[in-house]
Design a protein around this motif. Structure first.
Motif, PDB file in Angstrom:
ATOM      1  N   PRO A  74       1.844 -52.812 -23.542  1.00  0.00           N
ATOM      2  CA  PRO A  74       2.754 -53.938 -23.276  1.00  0.00           C
ATOM      3  C   PRO A  74       3.204 -54.642 -24.555  1.00  0.00           C
ATOM      4  O   PRO A  74       4.321 -55.137 -24.644  1.00  0.00           O
ATOM      5  CB  PRO A  74       1.938 -54.870 -22.390  1.00  0.00           C
ATOM      6  N   LYS A  75       2.322 -54.675 -25.554  1.00  0.00           N
ATOM      7  CA  LYS A  75       2.715 -55.299 -26.828  1.00  0.00           C
ATOM      8  C   LYS A  75       2.492 -54.270 -27.930  1.00  0.00           C
ATOM      9  O   LYS A  75       3.088 -53.214 -27.923  1.00  0.00           O
ATOM     10  CB  LYS A  75       1.920 -56.583 -27.055  1.00  0.00           C
ATOM     11  N   SER A  76       1.595 -54.567 -28.877  1.00  0.00           N
ATOM     12  CA  SER A  76       1.325 -53.610 -29.949  1.00  0.00           C
ATOM     13  C   SER A  76       0.234 -52.632 -29.518  1.00  0.00           C
ATOM     14  O   SER A  76      -0.704 -53.017 -28.816  1.00  0.00           O
ATOM     15  CB  SER A  76       0.866 -54.362 -31.201  1.00  0.00           C
ATOM     16  N   ARG A  77       0.354 -51.378 -29.962  1.00  0.00           N
ATOM     17  CA  ARG A  77      -0.688 -50.383 -29.633  1.00  0.00           C
ATOM     18  C   ARG A  77      -2.028 -50.751 -30.280  1.00  0.00           C
ATOM     19  O   ARG A  77      -3.073 -50.261 -29.862  1.00  0.00           O
ATOM     20  CB  ARG A  77      -0.246 -48.985 -30.069  1.00  0.00           C
ATOM     21  N   PHE A  78      -1.983 -51.592 -31.312  1.00  0.00           N
ATOM     22  CA  PHE A  78      -3.225 -51.974 -32.003  1.00  0.00           C
ATOM     23  C   PHE A  78      -3.959 -53.093 -31.261  1.00  0.00           C
ATOM     24  O   PHE A  78      -5.106 -53.383 -31.547  1.00  0.00           O
ATOM     25  CB  PHE A  78      -2.926 -52.419 -33.434  1.00  0.00           C
ATOM     26  N   GLU A  79      -3.249 -53.730 -30.306  1.00  0.00           N
ATOM     27  CA  GLU A  79      -3.832 -54.861 -29.567  1.00  0.00           C
ATOM     28  C   GLU A  79      -4.621 -54.323 -28.379  1.00  0.00           C
ATOM     29  O   GLU A  79      -4.059 -53.641 -27.516  1.00  0.00           O
ATOM     30  CB  GLU A  79      -2.687 -55.738 -29.052  1.00  0.00           C
ATOM     31  N   LYS A  80      -5.922 -54.606 -28.350  1.00  0.00           N
ATOM     32  CA  LYS A  80      -6.759 -54.075 -27.272  1.00  0.00           C
ATOM     33  C   LYS A  80      -7.504 -55.222 -26.615  1.00  0.00           C
ATOM     34  O   LYS A  80      -8.322 -55.860 -27.244  1.00  0.00           O
ATOM     35  CB  LYS A  80      -7.734 -53.028 -27.821  1.00  0.00           C
ATOM     36  N   GLY A  81      -7.163 -55.486 -25.382  1.00  0.00           N
ATOM     37  CA  GLY A  81      -7.839 -56.595 -24.709  1.00  0.00           C
ATOM     38  C   GLY A  81      -7.414 -56.629 -23.269  1.00  0.00           C
ATOM     39  O   GLY A  81      -6.535 -55.898 -22.840  1.00  0.00           O
ATOM     40  N   PRO A  82      -8.054 -57.519 -22.490  1.00  0.00           N
ATOM     41  CA  PRO A  82      -7.739 -57.575 -21.056  1.00  0.00           C
ATOM     42  C   PRO A  82      -6.308 -58.069 -20.826  1.00  0.00           C
ATOM     43  O   PRO A  82      -5.834 -58.994 -21.484  1.00  0.00           O
ATOM     44  CB  PRO A  82      -8.760 -58.579 -20.517  1.00  0.00           C
ATOM     45  N   TYR A  83      -5.609 -57.407 -19.925  1.00  0.00           N
ATOM     46  CA  TYR A  83      -4.248 -57.835 -19.573  1.00  0.00           C
ATOM     47  C   TYR A  83      -4.249 -58.252 -18.113  1.00  0.00           C
ATOM     48  O   TYR A  83      -5.076 -57.799 -17.328  1.00  0.00           O
ATOM     49  CB  TYR A  83      -3.256 -56.685 -19.765  1.00  0.00           C
ATOM     50  N   ALA A  84      -3.278 -59.054 -17.768  1.00  0.00           N
ATOM     51  CA  ALA A  84      -3.132 -59.453 -16.368  1.00  0.00           C
ATOM     52  C   ALA A  84      -2.920 -58.191 -15.527  1.00  0.00           C
ATOM     53  O   ALA A  84      -2.416 -57.193 -16.019  1.00  0.00           O
ATOM     54  CB  ALA A  84      -1.923 -60.380 -16.237  1.00  0.00           C
ATOM     55  N   ALA A  85      -3.314 -58.271 -14.241  1.00  0.00           N
ATOM     56  CA  ALA A  85      -3.209 -57.090 -13.370  1.00  0.00           C
ATOM     57  C   ALA A  85      -1.807 -56.520 -13.435  1.00  0.00           C
ATOM     58  O   ALA A  85      -0.814 -57.250 -13.343  1.00  0.00           O
ATOM     59  CB  ALA A  85      -3.545 -57.487 -11.945  1.00  0.00           C
ATOM     60  N   GLY A  86      -1.730 -55.204 -13.605  1.00  0.00           N
ATOM     61  CA  GLY A  86      -0.417 -54.554 -13.611  1.00  0.00           C
ATOM     62  C   GLY A  86       0.340 -54.675 -14.908  1.00  0.00           C
ATOM     63  O   GLY A  86       1.438 -54.194 -15.039  1.00  0.00           O
ATOM     64  N   GLU A  87      -0.222 -55.360 -15.902  1.00  0.00           N
ATOM     65  CA  GLU A  87       0.499 -55.513 -17.172  1.00  0.00           C
ATOM     66  C   GLU A  87      -0.051 -54.549 -18.236  1.00  0.00           C
ATOM     67  O   GLU A  87       0.196 -54.708 -19.414  1.00  0.00           O
ATOM     68  CB  GLU A  87       0.372 -56.963 -17.688  1.00  0.00           C
ATOM     69  N   GLY A  88      -0.847 -53.571 -17.795  1.00  0.00           N
ATOM     70  CA  GLY A  88      -1.432 -52.620 -18.753  1.00  0.00           C
ATOM     71  C   GLY A  88      -0.388 -51.636 -19.253  1.00  0.00           C
ATOM     72  O   GLY A  88       0.802 -51.923 -19.275  1.00  0.00           O
ATOM     73  N   ALA A  89      -0.838 -50.447 -19.645  1.00  0.00           N
ATOM     74  CA  ALA A  89       0.083 -49.457 -20.205  1.00  0.00           C
ATOM     75  C   ALA A  89       1.012 -48.921 -19.122  1.00  0.00           C
ATOM     76  O   ALA A  89       0.590 -48.595 -18.021  1.00  0.00           O
ATOM     77  CB  ALA A  89      -0.720 -48.330 -20.825  1.00  0.00           C
ATOM     78  N   ARG A  90       2.302 -48.846 -19.443  1.00  0.00           N
ATOM     79  CA  ARG A  90       3.327 -48.348 -18.518  1.00  0.00           C
ATOM     80  C   ARG A  90       3.683 -46.908 -18.853  1.00  0.00           C
ATOM     81  O   ARG A  90       3.648 -46.513 -20.013  1.00  0.00           O
ATOM     82  CB  ARG A  90       4.590 -49.226 -18.631  1.00  0.00           C
ATOM     83  N   HIS A  91       4.087 -46.125 -17.872  1.00  0.00           N
ATOM     84  CA  HIS A  91       4.422 -44.708 -18.104  1.00  0.00           C
ATOM     85  C   HIS A  91       5.861 -44.532 -18.592  1.00  0.00           C
ATOM     86  O   HIS A  91       6.747 -45.319 -18.242  1.00  0.00           O
ATOM     87  CB  HIS A  91       4.262 -43.908 -16.800  1.00  0.00           C
ATOM     88  N   LEU A  92       6.066 -43.498 -19.380  1.00  0.00           N
ATOM     89  CA  LEU A  92       7.422 -43.133 -19.832  1.00  0.00           C
ATOM     90  C   LEU A  92       7.411 -41.636 -20.159  1.00  0.00           C
ATOM     91  O   LEU A  92       6.529 -41.169 -20.896  1.00  0.00           O
ATOM     92  CB  LEU A  92       7.801 -43.933 -21.088  1.00  0.00           C
ATOM     93  N   VAL A  93       8.364 -40.898 -19.613  1.00  0.00           N
ATOM     94  CA  VAL A  93       8.432 -39.454 -19.884  1.00  0.00           C
ATOM     95  C   VAL A  93       9.341 -39.208 -21.089  1.00  0.00           C
ATOM     96  O   VAL A  93      10.433 -39.768 -21.163  1.00  0.00           O
ATOM     97  CB  VAL A  93       8.966 -38.692 -18.648  1.00  0.00           C
ATOM     98  N   VAL A  94       8.857 -38.378 -22.031  1.00  0.00           N
ATOM     99  CA  VAL A  94       9.732 -37.952 -23.142  1.00  0.00           C
ATOM    100  C   VAL A  94       9.788 -36.426 -23.162  1.00  0.00           C
ATOM    101  O   VAL A  94       8.779 -35.753 -22.921  1.00  0.00           O
ATOM    102  CB  VAL A  94       9.263 -38.494 -24.522  1.00  0.00           C
ATOM    103  N   LEU A  95      10.971 -35.890 -23.430  1.00  0.00           N
ATOM    104  CA  LEU A  95      11.178 -34.439 -23.526  1.00  0.00           C
ATOM    105  C   LEU A  95      11.769 -34.126 -24.894  1.00  0.00           C
ATOM    106  O   LEU A  95      12.610 -34.877 -25.405  1.00  0.00           O
ATOM    107  CB  LEU A  95      12.154 -33.964 -22.439  1.00  0.00           C
ATOM    108  N   ALA A  96      11.329 -33.004 -25.482  1.00  0.00           N
ATOM    109  CA  ALA A  96      11.827 -32.632 -26.818  1.00  0.00           C
ATOM    110  C   ALA A  96      13.120 -31.834 -26.682  1.00  0.00           C
ATOM    111  O   ALA A  96      13.149 -30.799 -26.024  1.00  0.00           O
ATOM    112  CB  ALA A  96      10.770 -31.805 -27.543  1.00  0.00           C
ATOM    113  N   LYS A  97      14.174 -32.339 -27.342  1.00  0.00           N
ATOM    114  CA  LYS A  97      15.451 -31.603 -27.347  1.00  0.00           C
ATOM    115  C   LYS A  97      15.405 -30.447 -28.337  1.00  0.00           C
ATOM    116  O   LYS A  97      16.050 -29.426 -28.147  1.00  0.00           O
ATOM    117  CB  LYS A  97      16.599 -32.536 -27.787  1.00  0.00           C
TER     118      LYS A  97
END
Length: 636
Positions: A74-97
């Motif tokens: 949700p913020k920086s990848r270096f930030e590790k701590g409890p987040y509000a419910a549902g505010e954790g890591a979100r999914h995203l698909v990437v494909l290589a062109k």
């Protein structure tokens, strides 16, 4: 690419550990049956299956699309701590062109593990923007940021997120992903996504987030998720996919499902046509062995081998007495010609360097085993302590100019000194060029019965009894076990619960269960590893490659086997006790090989703790064969 009306761009294979239930072989069998011209791999947060997927695709005549479903912090990848419910890591698909995109997915998944790991390997939008070249982004499932915001009624924020992703990937390279999976929330999300697409002129794409191959595999997949989360099928609060739609649907099924939005289906084909990654399996990348003087590696190896052989003649009476100096010189010359012609001088020098480092630092090293013991050059430069001419060992078993394959020394080190050798090569070649290697534990016959039994909440005693009926044969399959064991057939016939247990176990058998660090393999690269392969963290925080051993070799990297052997530690301690208590200094390399008392022990089968002679089968053969010379033991 052959013409098609639909291409799957969101697929989880068994490399989405305990989440994807699609075996690579089965995937391409179905892709061929359905005449699919292309298919993508988008495992959760990793590229574990890339080489397996890519090579299997080409064998099946299907175009491989390499991708990944990333976790976005949700913020920086270096930030590790409890987040509000549902505010954790979100999914995203990437494909290589293209290959640049593939390099960027390598970098993204590596940083996700080495920098962003917090329950899941995570990247952030800053890193995504740095590594977006050559990538196409898809907004993912209901766990994607945009769909999630829409479901919470935060439409303006969803639109803002969509604009941000479009800015990161570029105008033509970001798509809003819609699915038809029977989940009511998905219907709501789709309506919002289609509206956003019209409003922001962002194209739509139809996917199915495939987690298993066929619709009837849905129950087995639920059991797999229970195994992952330690829940049982009866737990109400367990993680689940709430419908049975997450299978590899046929193009016809997908076209029918999205009849209201044909452009989302057409876009799958357009994306597939734009994705063209080519992997190279024809190169070998040896680490650079630095020399102080201005001399080629080949000449240095020649000098080192000649000096080493000279030293052996001086120190080993057998060689001098043999009077066959010419035979040794000829063999050395022949081997050096082959080694140098095949470009492996550096490899021999690297191995010799770390073996001699171990010896000079009091770390016991094995005398050599496997086909490498057939090399006189290896004997001369101290890699092995075995004379291949005396024991009639063939060099061609180790290196054959007819067959271009990497030489491969298995080096045994005292188990307590192995880590020191790995630290030494890491210091010498650079932290970023050395890593250990991942390996995958699979669900084997007995283990899968126990796993599935736990997930079905069956009584432990009953499951244990069934698992114990599987014969103790290495790598036996469940089908073979049931064929061989009448009691299993009977249980399956008369007991419905056991029938279900075995059916579900068969469905999941052979899938990857977990990853761990390979017991011996270490890879040393010529350039920082992340330029060639993705990396992750092992269970003990070591940096390990995301590709397993065979796949690393296919992409040309050089692996070295550093085996930790307790037998060497026992020998080291025994020599120390003899020196301290008896004042006798023994040299293992000078021990007589015709000691009668030793053979008396062997004949009695008194070989506990003796390397390769301690199994019950070997003891029986020793007793019946009665060896009385080292050649007998070698034959054994």
């Amino acid at each position: 690419m052959k013409h098609s009306e639909f291409v799957h761009l969101h697929v989880h294979t068994q490399y989405s550990l305990l989440d994807g239930a699609i075996r690579i072989g089965d995937l391409f069998r179905k892709a061929k049956e359905c005449a699919m011209p292309a298919i993508a791999i988008t495992d959760h947060g990793n590229l574990f299956g890339t080489v397996d997927f890519y090579q299997s695709a080409y064998k099946a005549g299907v175009k491989p699309i390499i991708g990944c479903e990333l976790y976005i912090a949700p913020k920086s990848r270096f930030e590790k701590g409890p987040y509000a419910a549902g505010e954790g890591a979100r999914h995203l698909v990437v494909l290589a062109k293209n290959n640049q995109g593939y390099q960027n997915i390598i970098k993204l998944t590596t940083c996700a593990y080495l920098e962003g790991l917090y329950y899941k390997p995570r990247v952030d939008k800053e890193l995504l923007a740095e590594c977006s070249e050559g990538l196409i982004g898809l907004s993912a499932c209901l766990h994607g940021e945009i769909a999630d915001l829409l479901l919470r009624g935060r439409r303006e924020e969803a639109a803002g997120a969509a604009r941000e992703y479009r800015r990161i990937f570029g105008e033509e390279n970001f798509y809003l992903e819609i699915m038809e999976n029977g989940i009511p929330e998905q219907k709501t999300a789709n309506e919002g996504l289609i509206e956003l697409a019209r409003e922001l002129s962002i194209p739509l794409v139809a996917t199915n987030d495939c987690h298993y191959l066929n619709r009837e595999d849905a129950e087995a997949h639920e059991v797999l998720l229970c195994i992952q989360t330690g829940k049982t099928i009866e737990d109400q609060d367990r993680m689940r996919l709430s419908t049975d739609h997450f299978y590899l649907k046929t193009p016809a099924e997908m076209i029918e499902s999205f009849s209201y939005c044909p452009e989302a289906v057409e876009n799958t084909v357009k994306i597939a046509e734009r994705c063209n990654v080519t992997l190279n399996f024809d190169s070998v990348y040896l680490p650079h062995y630095k020399l102080d003087q201005e001399i080629s590696l080949e000449d240095h190896l020649r000098e080192k081998a000649a000096m080493g052989l000279e030293g052996l003649f001086r120190s080993i009476p057998y060689l001098a007495e043999n009077g066959s100096r010419e035979k040794y010189d000829e063999r050395l010359k022949m081997e050096l010609e082959i080694i140098n012609k095949m470009g492996f001088a550096g490899y021999f020098l690297i191995v010799s360097d770390f073996v001699n480092y171990a010896k000079s630092n009091g770390i016991p090293v094995g005398p050599g085993r496997g086909s490498g013991a057939g090399s006189l050059v290896a004997y001369a430069i101290g890699i092995t302590a075995i004379d291949p001419i005396r024991y009639k060992l063939f060099f061609e078993r180790f290196l054959n100019p007819e067959r271009k394959s990497m030489p491969d020394f298995d080096i045994d080190f005292c188990i307590e000194g192995r880590d020191e050798i790995i630290k030494y090569v890491t210091r010498k070649y650079g932290n970023e060029k050395v890593a250990q290697i991942i390996t995958f534990g699979t669900m084997q016959a007995k283990g899968v019965i126990r796993d599935v039994g736990r997930a079905l909440n069956m009584p432990y005693g009953e499951v244990d009894r069934i698992a114990k009926l599987v014969p103790n044969i290495l790598n036996i399959s469940l089908d073979e076990a049931i064929r061989m064991e009448p009691r299993l057939q009977e249980e399956e016939r008369k007991n419905e619960k056991v029938k279900k247990l075995l059916a579900l176990s068969r469905s999941l058998e052979g899938l990857n269960r977990h990853s761990s660090t390979h017991a011996a393999g270490v890879v040393i690269s010529d350039v920082p590893l992340v330029e060639r392969v993705p990396l992750c963290k092992g269970p003990t925080e070591d940096v390990v490659t995301q590709f397993p051993m065979n796949d690393l070799q296919k992409v040309g990297l050089t692996k070295f086997d550093f085996l930790g052997l307790r037998t060497l530690t026992v020998i080291r301690d025994a020599l120390r006790f003899i020196r301290e208590n008896r004042g006798i200094d023994l040299d293992m390399n000078q021990l007589p090989l015709d000691d009668k008392l030793t053979y008396q022990l062997l004949i009695k089968g008194d070989t506990d703790g003796v390397f390769q002679l301690e199994s019950s089968g070997m003891k029986e053969i020793l007793i019946s064969m009665k060896p009385d010379c080292i050649e007998d033991v070698i034959a054994l």
